[in-house]
Design an enzyme around this catalytic site. Sequence first.
Site, PDB file in Angstrom:
ATOM      1  N   ARG A  78       0.860  -1.193   0.000  1.00 23.26           N
ATOM      2  CA  ARG A  78       0.000   0.000   0.000  1.00 23.26           C
ATOM      3  C   ARG A  78       0.886   1.229   0.000  1.00 23.26           C
ATOM      4  NH1 ARG A  78      -2.142   3.201   4.581  1.00 23.26           N
ATOM      5  NH2 ARG A  78      -3.731   4.593   3.714  1.00 23.26           N
ATOM      6  N   HIS A 122      -2.547  11.167   0.507  1.00 20.88           N
ATOM      7  CA  HIS A 122      -2.067  10.893   1.872  1.00 20.88           C
ATOM      8  C   HIS A 122      -1.434  12.177   2.412  1.00 20.88           C
ATOM      9  CE1 HIS A 122      -0.697   7.540   4.769  1.00 20.88           C
ATOM     10  NE2 HIS A 122      -0.341   8.674   5.332  1.00 20.88           N
ATOM     11  N   GLU A 167      -7.244   8.976   5.884  1.00 19.89           N
ATOM     12  CA  GLU A 167      -7.531   9.607   7.176  1.00 19.89           C
ATOM     13  C   GLU A 167      -7.970  11.076   7.087  1.00 19.89           C
ATOM     14  OE1 GLU A 167      -4.054   8.937   9.557  1.00 19.89           O
ATOM     15  OE2 GLU A 167      -4.614   6.849   9.898  1.00 19.89           O
ATOM     16  N   ASN A 292      -7.284   2.121   9.775  1.00 15.64           N
ATOM     17  CA  ASN A 292      -5.964   2.328  10.374  1.00 15.64           C
ATOM     18  C   ASN A 292      -6.153   2.317  11.882  1.00 15.64           C
ATOM     19  OD1 ASN A 292      -5.109   2.695   7.778  1.00 15.64           O
ATOM     20  ND2 ASN A 292      -4.623   4.855   7.960  1.00 15.64           N
ATOM     21  N   TYR A 294      -4.245   2.007  15.755  1.00 12.09           N
ATOM     22  CA  TYR A 294      -3.005   2.067  16.529  1.00 12.09           C
ATOM     23  C   TYR A 294      -3.219   1.866  18.009  1.00 12.09           C
ATOM     24  CZ  TYR A 294      -0.620   3.475  12.320  1.00 12.09           C
ATOM     25  OH  TYR A 294      -0.091   3.484  11.052  1.00 12.09           O
ATOM     26  N   GLU A 352      -3.483   0.135   8.044  1.00 11.77           N
ATOM     27  CA  GLU A 352      -2.322   0.496   8.866  1.00 11.77           C
ATOM     28  C   GLU A 352      -2.478  -0.070  10.274  1.00 11.77           C
ATOM     29  OE1 GLU A 352      -1.238   4.642   9.057  1.00 11.77           O
ATOM     30  OE2 GLU A 352      -1.639   4.930   6.914  1.00 11.77           O
TER      31      GLU A 352
HETATM   32  O1  PGI Z   1       1.797   7.768  13.080  1.00 14.91           O
HETATM   33  C1  PGI Z   1       2.004   6.619  12.336  1.00 14.91           C
HETATM   34  C2  PGI Z   1       1.165   6.674  11.057  1.00 14.91           C
HETATM   35  C3  PGI Z   1       1.625   7.746  10.069  1.00 14.91           C
HETATM   36  O2  PGI Z   1       3.006   7.608   9.789  1.00 14.91           O
HETATM   37  C4  PGI Z   1       0.779   7.586   8.792  1.00 14.91           C
HETATM   38  O3  PGI Z   1       1.216   8.444   7.743  1.00 14.91           O
HETATM   39  C5  PGI Z   1      -0.672   7.919   9.090  1.00 14.91           C
HETATM   40  O4  PGI Z   1      -1.540   7.352   8.114  1.00 14.91           O
HETATM   41  C6  PGI Z   1      -1.075   7.475  10.479  1.00 14.91           C
HETATM   42  N1  PGI Z   1      -2.263   7.599  11.055  1.00 14.91           N
HETATM   43  C7  PGI Z   1      -2.169   7.194  12.331  1.00 14.91           C
HETATM   44  C8  PGI Z   1      -3.288   7.217  13.334  1.00 14.91           C
HETATM   45  C9  PGI Z   1      -3.962   8.592  13.334  1.00 14.91           C
HETATM   46  C10 PGI Z   1      -3.082   9.627  13.902  1.00 14.91           C
HETATM   47  C11 PGI Z   1      -2.164  10.239  13.071  1.00 14.91           C
HETATM   48  C12 PGI Z   1      -1.346  11.246  13.564  1.00 14.91           C
HETATM   49  C13 PGI Z   1      -1.469  11.627  14.900  1.00 14.91           C
HETATM   50  C14 PGI Z   1      -2.375  10.981  15.718  1.00 14.91           C
HETATM   51  C15 PGI Z   1      -3.198   9.981  15.217  1.00 14.91           C
HETATM   52  C16 PGI Z   1      -0.888   6.777  12.538  1.00 14.91           C
HETATM   53  N2  PGI Z   1      -0.229   6.941  11.390  1.00 14.91           N
END
Ligand code: PGI
Length: 448
Positions: A78, A122, A167, A292, A294, A352
């Site tokens: 991706r 993105h 996102e 996505n 986390y 993600e």
């Molecule tokens: O932070 C890790 C990754 C980024 O490197 C990706 O580009 C992005 O798609 C992404 N989204 C998220 C979760 C949403 C989020 C992003 C930034 C700050 C807080 C929450 C985490 N990440």
Amino acid sequence: MSNAIEFPKNFLWGASTSAYQIEGSPLADGAGPSIWQRFAHSPGNIRDGDTGDVACDHYRRSAQDVALMREIGLQAYRFSISWSRVMPSGRGAVNPVGIGFYDELVDRLLAQGIKPMVTLFHWDLPETLDNQGGWLNRDIADWFADYARVMFERLDDRVTSWATLNEPWVVSDGGYLNGTLAPGHHNRFEAPIAAHNLLRAHGAAVKVYREVGKHEIGLVVNLEPKYPASESAADQQAAARGHAYMNGQFLDPVFFGRYPEKMKDVYGDAWPEWPAEDFELIRQRLDFIGVNYYTRSVTRDEPSALPVRAVAVRQPLATYTETGWEVYARGLSDTLEWVAARYGNPPLYITENGAAFFDPPVAEGGRVHDPLRIDYYQKHLRAIHEVIQKGVDVRGYCAWSLLDNLEWAHGFSKRFGIVHVNFATQERTLKDSAYFYREVIATNGAVL
Ligand SMILES: OC[C@@H]1[C@@H](O)[C@H](O)[C@@H](O)c2[nH]c(CCc3ccccc3)c[n+]21
């Protein structure tokens, strides 16, 4: 019955990146600047003054990186397309070298049996479009649809999985409400307008895809479950506001053609009236949702934390990543079950999932020992398997990220890769997590 884990037969195993975070060469061969080029070169926005000028130098090393993907055994990759590399002014003229880079990348991937999964946007909006209002200008739905059409017509003969946006919540919250991400605005009246135009642009691009496309298209959203910190009404309401603001604000319009009621409570006098016809554009039929995931948020009421009036409460016994996110795999299964129950069990990809931990330097023999990341992946993959067993239609998984890369405002200080990048030499080294992931893919999850 053996309790060995087995994912569905055609489950798709991949990894994700994005253009500005890995490519470098942002102005090479006729490419135009994006808002991240400007934001990164404005002092104070990115830690240590880091920029995407070189990043992982992927623009020049893509053949080497595709070979890495093959070594890990990825079935899918991706990645995102830099709109301003392809259309330097964001509209009109196409840069043949820029679009040629993505054409060649797709061919390289297919030659290695790796399925390209393309994200059109993105976060790296062409600067020229931002100068015309960017996501605050309703015309951007047409600008984005025109760009999407160019990409569909060039690549849809080989790319079979598209996502419009990555996102939209982060673009609205980080780019327009809190100013932590490009374009760095700090305006509670702009944030909902940007979010709404992102959704309109998404719908306009899907409409074009239904005219010219032959495969699948979806939307990628970040989802974070909000658990009330206590049984109090105040904390329950705060969690409900946070849930509507981050999770319902984008999926409800797409599936139901309306925003969550609580959005008015979040934005108050900054919440506009929306033209009804906008929701007909937004609610185009989708083939999948990219999730996505986390972390979760244990949420309490905080009247001063405007506009959502909700904050996360640190969990004393939990493990936290380098980005301050609690490791909580249960949140992924809860989130996937919520999506399935609320929106009619749509096809899902985990587009993600991953973590930044403090990785040790490359050890003798070229190993990078990252046991915490292996543990993170093991827990979250098991959580996905658990809900697939309950009938949630998860079709694939992409680890974030293939490579250590530019973690936006954190610069290069936060490493999410399963492959270590030495940014001084550009040497790539598979971390232990890459070898672990290779086994997961090879056994379709049985090693978990
Ligand atoms: O932070 C890790 C990754 C980024 O490197 C990706 O580009 C992005 O798609 C992404 N989204 C998220 C979760 C949403 C989020 C992003 C930034 C700050 C807080 C929450 C985490 N990440």
